[in-house]
Design a protein around this motif. Sequence first.
Motif, PDB file in Angstrom:
ATOM      1  N   PHE A 255       0.865  -1.174   0.000  1.00 31.00           N
ATOM      2  CA  PHE A 255       0.000   0.000   0.000  1.00 31.00           C
ATOM      3  C   PHE A 255       0.908   1.232   0.000  1.00 31.00           C
ATOM      4  N   LEU A 256       0.849   2.028  -1.063  1.00 29.79           N
ATOM      5  CA  LEU A 256       1.632   3.260  -1.160  1.00 29.79           C
ATOM      6  C   LEU A 256       0.667   4.427  -0.951  1.00 29.79           C
ATOM      7  N   LEU A 257       0.693   5.028   0.232  1.00 30.44           N
ATOM      8  CA  LEU A 257      -0.346   5.956   0.652  1.00 30.44           C
ATOM      9  C   LEU A 257       0.188   7.373   0.791  1.00 30.44           C
ATOM     10  N   ASP A 258      -0.496   8.292   0.142  1.00 32.98           N
ATOM     11  CA  ASP A 258      -0.188   9.719   0.219  1.00 32.98           C
ATOM     12  C   ASP A 258      -0.731  10.262   1.539  1.00 32.98           C
ATOM     13  N   VAL A 259       0.150  10.754   2.421  1.00 33.01           N
ATOM     14  CA  VAL A 259      -0.285  11.339   3.690  1.00 33.01           C
ATOM     15  C   VAL A 259       0.163  12.796   3.778  1.00 33.01           C
ATOM     16  N   LEU A 334      10.578   3.598  -3.051  1.00 28.16           N
ATOM     17  CA  LEU A 334      10.615   2.763  -1.859  1.00 28.16           C
ATOM     18  C   LEU A 334       9.601   1.620  -1.961  1.00 28.16           C
ATOM     19  N   ALA A 335       8.406   1.917  -2.471  1.00 28.28           N
ATOM     20  CA  ALA A 335       7.372   0.886  -2.602  1.00 28.28           C
ATOM     21  C   ALA A 335       7.838  -0.248  -3.514  1.00 28.28           C
ATOM     22  N   TYR A 336       8.484   0.102  -4.634  1.00 29.95           N
ATOM     23  CA  TYR A 336       8.979  -0.933  -5.541  1.00 29.95           C
ATOM     24  C   TYR A 336      10.085  -1.763  -4.884  1.00 29.95           C
ATOM     25  N   LYS A 337      10.925  -1.124  -4.086  1.00 31.34           N
ATOM     26  CA  LYS A 337      11.985  -1.864  -3.394  1.00 31.34           C
ATOM     27  C   LYS A 337      11.379  -2.901  -2.436  1.00 31.34           C
ATOM     28  N   VAL A 338      10.353  -2.480  -1.662  1.00 31.64           N
ATOM     29  CA  VAL A 338       9.709  -3.393  -0.722  1.00 31.64           C
ATOM     30  C   VAL A 338       9.015  -4.529  -1.483  1.00 31.64           C
ATOM     31  N   ALA A 339       8.351  -4.197  -2.587  1.00 32.47           N
ATOM     32  CA  ALA A 339       7.676  -5.232  -3.386  1.00 32.47           C
ATOM     33  C   ALA A 339       8.672  -6.242  -3.923  1.00 32.47           C
ATOM     34  N   GLN A 340       9.839  -5.761  -4.354  1.00 33.99           N
ATOM     35  CA  GLN A 340      10.855  -6.658  -4.895  1.00 33.99           C
ATOM     36  C   GLN A 340      11.453  -7.553  -3.806  1.00 33.99           C
ATOM     37  N   ASP A 341      11.590  -7.008  -2.594  1.00 37.46           N
ATOM     38  CA  ASP A 341      12.157  -7.789  -1.488  1.00 37.46           C
ATOM     39  C   ASP A 341      11.310  -9.010  -1.146  1.00 37.46           C
ATOM     40  N   TYR A 342       9.987  -8.901  -1.336  1.00 42.69           N
ATOM     41  CA  TYR A 342       9.079 -10.000  -0.976  1.00 42.69           C
ATOM     42  C   TYR A 342       8.402 -10.588  -2.220  1.00 42.69           C
ATOM     43  N   PHE A 343       9.073 -10.488  -3.346  1.00 40.58           N
ATOM     44  CA  PHE A 343       8.506 -10.898  -4.630  1.00 40.58           C
ATOM     45  C   PHE A 343       8.075 -12.365  -4.601  1.00 40.58           C
ATOM     46  N   LYS A 344       6.868 -12.634  -5.109  1.00 36.65           N
ATOM     47  CA  LYS A 344       6.341 -13.999  -5.224  1.00 36.65           C
ATOM     48  C   LYS A 344       6.384 -14.393  -6.706  1.00 36.65           C
ATOM     49  N   PRO A 345       7.279 -15.299  -7.094  1.00 39.72           N
ATOM     50  CA  PRO A 345       7.448 -15.638  -8.517  1.00 39.72           C
ATOM     51  C   PRO A 345       6.166 -16.091  -9.202  1.00 39.72           C
ATOM     52  N   ASN A 346       5.313 -16.823  -8.498  1.00 43.52           N
ATOM     53  CA  ASN A 346       4.065 -17.311  -9.106  1.00 43.52           C
ATOM     54  C   ASN A 346       2.840 -16.609  -8.532  1.00 43.52           C
ATOM     55  N   GLY A 347       3.047 -15.446  -7.923  1.00 40.37           N
ATOM     56  CA  GLY A 347       1.949 -14.741  -7.273  1.00 40.37           C
ATOM     57  C   GLY A 347       1.619 -13.412  -7.916  1.00 40.37           C
TER      58      GLY A 347
END
Length: 614
Positions: A255-259, A334-347
């Motif tokens: 979740f990338l949220l504008d605050v 930052l959001a893309y970095k976090v997504a890549q860290d927990y990347f699910k190959p078949n998800g």
Amino acid sequence: MRQITILMMTLMIATAAMSPSLDQEITGQVTSADDGQPIAGVNVLIKGSVTGTITDLKGNYKITVPTTGKQFLVFSFIGYESQEVEVKNQSIINISMISDQAELEEVVVIDYGRSRKKEIAFSMKSSQAAPMHHYEQDAAYLHNTEDYDAINENIFLAVKNKPLSTFSIDVDAASYSNMRRFINNGQKPPKDAVRIEEMINYFNYDYSEPTGNDPFSINTEIAPAPWNEKHKLVHIGLQGKHIPTDDLPASNLVFLLDVSGSMSDANKLPLLKSGFKLLVQQLRPQDRVAIVVYAGAAGLVLPSTPGDEKETIIRALDNLQAGGSTAGGAGINLAYKVAQDYFKPNGNNRIILATDGDFNVGESSDAGMERLIEQKREEGVFLTVLGFGMGNYKDAKMETIADKGNGNYAYIDNILEAKKVLVNEFGGTLFTIAKDVKIQVEFNPTKVQAYRLIGYENRALRDEDFNNDKKDAGELGAGHTVTALYEIIPVGVKSEFSPVDELKYQKMEIDESAYQSDELMMVKLRYKDPKSSKSQLIEHPLLDQPVDLDQISDNFRWSASVAAFGMILRDSAFKGDISTKDILAMAQASKGKDENGYRVEFINLVKSYQLMVM
């Protein structure tokens, strides 16, 4: 002594059981006195308090009212007379609201960005009783910086000069809910905020399910155009394969949220938090969620967390507060970095960006954003964009980055829309079953003189892009439908829109087989599996067998009524002689089951617009 104590406790329990509750729950339905149809979004307020709710898409509401003293409920909605009802001992209170032309006449119906004679306070709340947030819109209208890309409406093209029409599908629906926001506030939407294809595709259609290996079915129909009896209207519908939620691949969501400070209004961050809590309730143990926020700087406020730790995720959402400027570029990185860290190959690896689009600090150029998002798209991380708010809303930027990110784009104007996008359409919003979906239509010149694609102006592709697998196009989600309409001028029909005269120095050669064919047109589609870089081709001929409008499907008539309303809102040169009265008749006759009430809501929007322009 012990017996006396037991007796006293027994009396206290019995007394408490017989005491009346301090609160009572009231339920009911709000309908229109004109036709008995339910009205969604009606404010229901306990008089003299800030406690209230709004009606859902079926006009239903539920509210808890104190039993002490006299209590009154106040019902209010733009275009209707407010009503005040004493609760007394009732547990069910149904209301029939009367149209109020005088109230709408106080609103100056003008083009976008000007001030109004009367400011209208309104609410954004869930259907559960809770304190209601009211806010004035004067700042939003007097200092309006909303941004929309210009739309140059498609015109009629001669088949002899351009026999092919090629475009990318579009499952976005942001334009519809944004248009609804304007009309519910007593304003005409700005012309360029009305994208007709997004209005049509806001609704699901009853198409046949795919039966083969392809992830979607193709459905076509032809009938007279409701706004021009000389012309024909072609309806093309795609139905994505439904996948039960339990069978969907595991999700790695960020979740990338504008605050930032611009998100402090009640219809921005507070609504955002309520909507994302609905999404959290849909998550499974195998799903993961992280939360990245950005304001003056970007930060990780929740590391990637399993989907069954709902209290932890919701607590992180509750703690968010708005303030600061908008470092949108830093947040996306930052959001893309976090997504890549927990990347699910078949998800399903996806960032869900929620913002009013006001990127104004840091890496904020459209070109820089697009290059980053395109790169991450190729690495398997997609991007969905949810827009909020008004006044500084950046529609053009959000639509662009969603398109580049192989994601969809929705505008959330109330909690019911959040539920539609994040709960009712959960699979279609988050799970792509086909990417880079392109449509190319070839018209038979012996039967079609000219054609016009209705909407999809910013989705047009060059004809040679159809076979180019490197060319990006739209995505189709699980269970989603996509609908496109062509208005055609048959051969031999004299129309004011006939595009060009016969050529003097050259003639187009027509294959003899075209004269022998019953085909009006050939519909071709290309799509890729979400994990593939090579497209597959589907061909679907449409025979020249038009039927009368009163015999055509509800799918056809409903999409035509929505398209016609879009043309009226845009003041299109092609709207013909159709009126809002005609649109209402066609929409009411083709409403169908309408389990969630979205079509009734459209009918009420047309009625509200009718009152505004009388």
